[in-house]
Design a protein around this motif. Structure first.
Motif, PDB file in Angstrom:
ATOM      1  N   GLY A 165      -6.125  -2.743  -6.773  1.00 11.77           N
ATOM      2  CA  GLY A 165      -5.660  -3.801  -5.727  1.00 11.77           C
ATOM      3  C   GLY A 165      -6.664  -4.079  -4.767  1.00 11.77           C
ATOM      4  O   GLY A 165      -6.416  -5.050  -4.047  1.00 11.77           O
ATOM      5  N   SER A 166      -7.901  -3.734  -5.070  1.00  8.88           N
ATOM      6  CA  SER A 166      -9.037  -4.017  -4.131  1.00  8.88           C
ATOM      7  C   SER A 166     -10.049  -4.564  -4.966  1.00  8.88           C
ATOM      8  O   SER A 166     -10.276  -4.532  -6.081  1.00  8.88           O
ATOM      9  N   ASP A 200     -11.885  -9.987  -4.840  1.00  6.95           N
ATOM     10  CA  ASP A 200     -12.313 -11.286  -4.214  1.00  6.95           C
ATOM     11  C   ASP A 200     -13.785 -11.535  -4.611  1.00  6.95           C
ATOM     12  O   ASP A 200     -14.315 -12.419  -3.781  1.00  6.95           O
ATOM     13  N   GLU A 207       6.107   4.370 -12.206  1.00  5.72           N
ATOM     14  CA  GLU A 207       6.249   2.759 -12.296  1.00  5.72           C
ATOM     15  C   GLU A 207       7.017   2.699 -13.528  1.00  5.72           C
ATOM     16  O   GLU A 207       7.448   1.379 -14.086  1.00  5.72           O
ATOM     17  N   ARG A 227       8.688  -0.321  -8.649  1.00  2.00           N
ATOM     18  CA  ARG A 227       8.491   1.209  -8.608  1.00  2.00           C
ATOM     19  C   ARG A 227       9.765   1.456  -7.756  1.00  2.00           C
ATOM     20  O   ARG A 227      10.285   2.825  -8.059  1.00  2.00           O
ATOM     21  N   ARG A 269       6.858  10.493  -5.831  1.00  2.00           N
ATOM     22  CA  ARG A 269       6.571  10.444  -4.360  1.00  2.00           C
ATOM     23  C   ARG A 269       7.590   9.487  -3.684  1.00  2.00           C
ATOM     24  O   ARG A 269       8.254   8.844  -4.271  1.00  2.00           O
ATOM     25  N   ALA A 300      -0.457 -12.698  -2.951  1.00  2.00           N
ATOM     26  CA  ALA A 300      -1.065 -12.148  -4.330  1.00  2.00           C
ATOM     27  C   ALA A 300      -1.117 -13.447  -5.170  1.00  2.00           C
ATOM     28  O   ALA A 300      -2.227 -13.537  -5.948  1.00  2.00           O
ATOM     29  N   THR A 350      -7.692 -12.958  -0.393  1.00  2.00           N
ATOM     30  CA  THR A 350      -6.619 -12.494  -0.011  1.00  2.00           C
ATOM     31  C   THR A 350      -6.580 -12.890   1.561  1.00  2.00           C
ATOM     32  O   THR A 350      -5.387 -12.872   2.157  1.00  2.00           O
ATOM     33  N   PRO A 367       2.424   2.640   3.551  1.00  2.00           N
ATOM     34  CA  PRO A 367       2.181   3.292   1.913  1.00  2.00           C
ATOM     35  C   PRO A 367       2.551   4.597   1.563  1.00  2.00           C
ATOM     36  O   PRO A 367       2.537   4.997   0.469  1.00  2.00           O
ATOM     37  N   SER A 395       3.816   1.335  -4.186  1.00  2.00           N
ATOM     38  CA  SER A 395       2.897   1.518  -5.288  1.00  2.00           C
ATOM     39  C   SER A 395       1.505   1.596  -4.831  1.00  2.00           C
ATOM     40  O   SER A 395       0.497   1.672  -5.467  1.00  2.00           O
ATOM     41  N   ILE A 396       1.426   1.986  -3.535  1.00  5.51           N
ATOM     42  CA  ILE A 396      -0.092   1.797  -2.952  1.00  5.51           C
ATOM     43  C   ILE A 396      -0.465   3.450  -2.785  1.00  5.51           C
ATOM     44  O   ILE A 396       0.161   4.083  -2.394  1.00  5.51           O
ATOM     45  N   THR A 397      -1.612   3.778  -3.367  1.00  3.58           N
ATOM     46  CA  THR A 397      -2.257   4.999  -3.189  1.00  3.58           C
ATOM     47  C   THR A 397      -3.752   4.924  -2.269  1.00  3.58           C
ATOM     48  O   THR A 397      -4.360   3.962  -2.643  1.00  3.58           O
ATOM     49  N   TRP A 405      -7.215   6.070  -0.703  1.00  2.00           N
ATOM     50  CA  TRP A 405      -8.327   6.837  -1.011  1.00  2.00           C
ATOM     51  C   TRP A 405      -9.092   6.811   0.166  1.00  2.00           C
ATOM     52  O   TRP A 405     -10.124   6.096   0.045  1.00  2.00           O
ATOM     53  N   ARG A 428     -10.992  -3.128   2.183  1.00  2.00           N
ATOM     54  CA  ARG A 428     -10.404  -2.740   0.668  1.00  2.00           C
ATOM     55  C   ARG A 428      -8.699  -2.320   1.030  1.00  2.00           C
ATOM     56  O   ARG A 428      -7.995  -2.682   0.123  1.00  2.00           O
ATOM     57  N   GLU A 433      -6.999  -5.599   1.499  1.00  2.00           N
ATOM     58  CA  GLU A 433      -6.695  -6.213   0.138  1.00  2.00           C
ATOM     59  C   GLU A 433      -5.716  -5.449  -0.702  1.00  2.00           C
ATOM     60  O   GLU A 433      -4.591  -6.192  -1.231  1.00  2.00           O
ATOM     61  N   ARG A 434      -5.673  -4.278  -0.591  1.00  2.00           N
ATOM     62  CA  ARG A 434      -4.710  -3.624  -1.408  1.00  2.00           C
ATOM     63  C   ARG A 434      -3.162  -3.824  -0.468  1.00  2.00           C
ATOM     64  O   ARG A 434      -2.166  -4.062  -1.616  1.00  2.00           O
ATOM     65  N   ARG A 438      -2.095  -7.122  -2.130  1.00  2.00           N
ATOM     66  CA  ARG A 438      -1.737  -7.377  -3.308  1.00  2.00           C
ATOM     67  C   ARG A 438      -0.540  -6.523  -3.761  1.00  2.00           C
ATOM     68  O   ARG A 438       0.205  -6.726  -4.616  1.00  2.00           O
ATOM     69  N   LEU A 439      -0.410  -5.204  -3.071  1.00  2.00           N
ATOM     70  CA  LEU A 439       0.540  -4.305  -3.578  1.00  2.00           C
ATOM     71  C   LEU A 439       1.655  -3.910  -2.720  1.00  2.00           C
ATOM     72  O   LEU A 439       2.718  -3.356  -3.431  1.00  2.00           O
TER      73      LEU A 439
END
Lengths: 454, 454
Positions: free
Chosen positions: A82-83, A86, A124, A431, A454, B336, B367, B402, B408-410, B412, B420, B423-424, B427-428
């Motif tokens: 997702g990142s 761009d 998913e 999901r 989760r 998105a 985005t 999230p 659906s987002i993990t 990090w 980032r 953007e996530r 998009r998600l």
């Protein structure tokens, strides 16, 4: 006697033009395999229910569908999902993707990502995944182990890439022989995981022709011939990749793969957007097929794959998320995008071009065809007995429940028929709707799952 | 003194090239308006927190974003969402869409759909919606009432369509004067809802030129002039619609709307894919703008909107879901898709066309631009003080979390920076991530909400 009977409305696609809906079907599972699918009036149904160790009743409006098959993804790019889309490709590759992949030399880091990825994919509704790991043998084998432990059916490949041009000095194989030998060892190690882990197979994985020497490609072809292990790679993804191979060999990417013995039965070539009709016919003759990655193609392939034409020519095709060039791991979302992309290919995109020359006639596919690619089409490409809930196949299946919290699906019982409900599941389920998942008869998401979503 | 302080990481786009991230910001709300946005070190923060009636702390990784603005949707098509898109337009319109819209003569049926729609939109994080209702006065006014009751900011329009060609006998206004008078009465009735319902405004809604007589268009233009009520319609959506207006009037669709006095400040024209540069300049001069509907355009518009070019020319642009020509009500998903669609326009779609003539140069948006259109861009087009969390604007806001089940987002933490993460989210994030929603300072989704999300 059976381990499990699941009673549900089944929705599935036995071919790419047919939606099959089985109301109140009893799917009988023994040792991970489907032994019968019995309708309400079928003989033996009452006995099958009585003899089952476990009976799971899925109440409408929830439905049971075959597990989703993702025939192309980059496991190590999971943290990028997702990142970073761009930015230009060169920057994406050298400042984000290769540095991230290089970190998988650290096995602890790798295992953390693999566990997140595999549990994420299962959540998913993905039950089979064909994956690029990294160049690292240890991380690759750990990915196979995690798939087996958490219950994801998977083909796992160590990435072979040894050509100095186009790969960074700090992330490539040291030589052609090192590349082939490491791939060979990773195959042996994955096969040696054995035991209850036959869900996972090794797969030979040249990244793509532009990152491999002739010697490595030759060695990997020989390795495939010697071991019978199948192959995944990228092929004619973009103008640049397609043109590069033409320049280097004077042949198309598909012909070059074939010359090196890499176009075999069940070979998965990702993207294939620039494949010509000769290339498509060659793929079909070899029993190879395409991982269609419609979302990723919008960002990196310079065009859309004419997927309808490839299907009509009889080429095997599955759908791929291409995590993380594709930003969404959901195979249902990929189905929706495959349909949308095919409509944009058919109509064309630039309003400044005359309608008669703007698009490509007869390019559209529908949700039935997209779902077929994401289930049976992918399964057939891989030679796996999944993708359809029928006797003789393994029980990989997903419950989609639109009454789940977070679902975007609203049901309209007075207005909807089965076809509209199916179309809505394919376009809108995510999901949040994935309530239960079984792989090989084992519950991996939902009640009684050994993996908690989760 | 304040009613509410929300402490959170704020992510928002003050212009289409800028992502603004405010860590640990305290958003102070009084009587539905933002009175201050205070950083950790800003004077008066401790006092503001102490004096608040309610303090809501949003813990990272959840974020607070401006409420999403959907500038074009067909409320009556809500039960069709996600379905019936694999069929030809003519069939879609006459066998599915018009018959469904005609059912809203039944007010009980209408209210059931409106309640589902409005709670559904809020649950997706949409806080403002510009909506086509149906031709029915009573159903239209009920939609406005339901929006006010459930707390959705909305512009609600009775659909005017009186031209026998292209509309079914059983679903059109009886005459030009009947069309204008019914529109006028619906405006008065919506304005009379009054009270706490100033969230909802009427909007004059000629369906599009091809379904209206000259007399009705004239009357609706005069009605806009007399009442000051703004306007929504479709304009140059497809080759057919664009060509039809050219044939009938010898002028472009935008010029025709202007001639009838329908291109005014805050007029929303949906799609606009075939608008020429002269048309775009005319829109800008009039203060009108485009509802960009990237997903729906893939199915019905024969092309993609060159949205970057329209933005660069200074035309006001918001994003529209176009429910149910667009199959997804989530404005984040539309963001998105807007990015993906712009990439496909830039690269082109048909691999058989040479790369140099395949796409349209410099067409991509990112985005940040897409999110700006879905928030501040839409708000500015409508003339509403929302779309950004800053003092003086109304408090329409969404918490994206999230860690919600079904996300659906993990995250990090070691790898991600704010850009980032943003953007996530764009998009998600989906309905599962929408944890809380406020409109005009009122909690409408989440804890303490008067509306319970499903």
């Amino acid at each position: 006697m059976s381990d499990l009977v699941v009673v549900a409305t089944v929705m599935q696609t036995p071919d790419r033009e047919t939606l099959e809906v089985l109301h109140d079907a009893a799917v009988v599972v023994r040792d991970g395999a489907i032994t019968a699918v019995l309708g309400p009036a079928d003989p033996g149904r009452a006995e099958a229910l009585a003899a089952a160790t476990e009976v799971v009743a899925i109440e409408p409006p929830a439905v049971l569908v075959p597990g989703l098959v993702d025939v192309h993804l980059h496991a190590s790019q999971w943290p990028q999902l997702g990142s970073a889309l761009d930015i230009p490709l060169e920057e994406w590759l050298f400042q984000h993707t290769f540095p991230l992949e290089a970190r998988f030399a650290d096995v602890d880091f790798a295992v953390g990502v693999w566990e997140s990825l595999v549990s994420g994919l299962l959540s998913e509704g993905t039950t089979t995944a064909v994956m690029f790991a990294t160049v690292h043998e240890e991380a690759t084998v750990e990915l196979a182990r995690v798939c087996g432990d958490l219950g994801l059916r998977a083909d796992v490949g160590r990435v072979a890439m040894d050509l100095p041009d186009g790969t960074p000095e700090w992330y490539r194989d040291a030589s052609p022989s090192a590349s082939v030998e490491a791939s060979h060892r990773s195959i042996q190690a994955i096969e040696a995981l054995g035991g209850g882990r036959s869900l996972v197979r090794p797969i030979i994985t040249p990244r793509f022709v532009p990152s491999c020497t002739d010697a490595a490609l030759t060695g990997l072809g020989e390795l495939a011939e010697a071991t019978g292990v199948s192959i995944q790679t990228h092929c004619s993804e973009s103008d640049w990749a397609h043109g590069y191979v033409l320049d280097r060999f004077g042949l198309s990417d598909a012909r070059v793969l074939d010359r090196f013995g890499l176009l075999r039965e069940h070979t998965v070539v990702a993207h294939g957007v620039q494949l010509g009709t000769d290339d498509l016919d060659l793929l079909r003759e070899r029993g190879a097929g395409i991982a269609h990655c419609p979302l990723s193609n919008a960002y990196f392939a310079d065009s859309a794959l004419p997927v309808r034409e490839a299907l009509d020519r009889g080429v095997g095709i599955g759908l791929g998320s291409d995590v993380a060039g594709g930003f969404d791991a959901s195979m249902l979302r990929q189905c929706a995008t495959a349909v949308t992309s095919s409509r944009m290919l058919e109509s064309g995109v630039d309003p400044a071009v005359a309608p008669t020359s703007r698009g490509r006639a007869d390019a559209r596919i529908d949700t039935t065809a997209a779902f077929w690619m994401a289930t049976l089409g992918g399964a057939e490409l891989l030679g796996l007995p999944v993708g359809l809930l029928e006797p003789g196949r393994r029980f990989d299946a997903v419950v989609l429940d639109p009454t789940s919290p977070g679902s975007s699906i609203t049901e309209w019982p007075d207005l909807d028929d089965d076809a509209r409900r199916f179309e809505r599941f394919v376009r809108l389920a995510g999901r949040a709707d994935v309530a239960r998942v079984w792989v090989d008869g084992r519950a991996v998401v939902g009640d009684h799952a050994t993996l908690q979503s989760r």
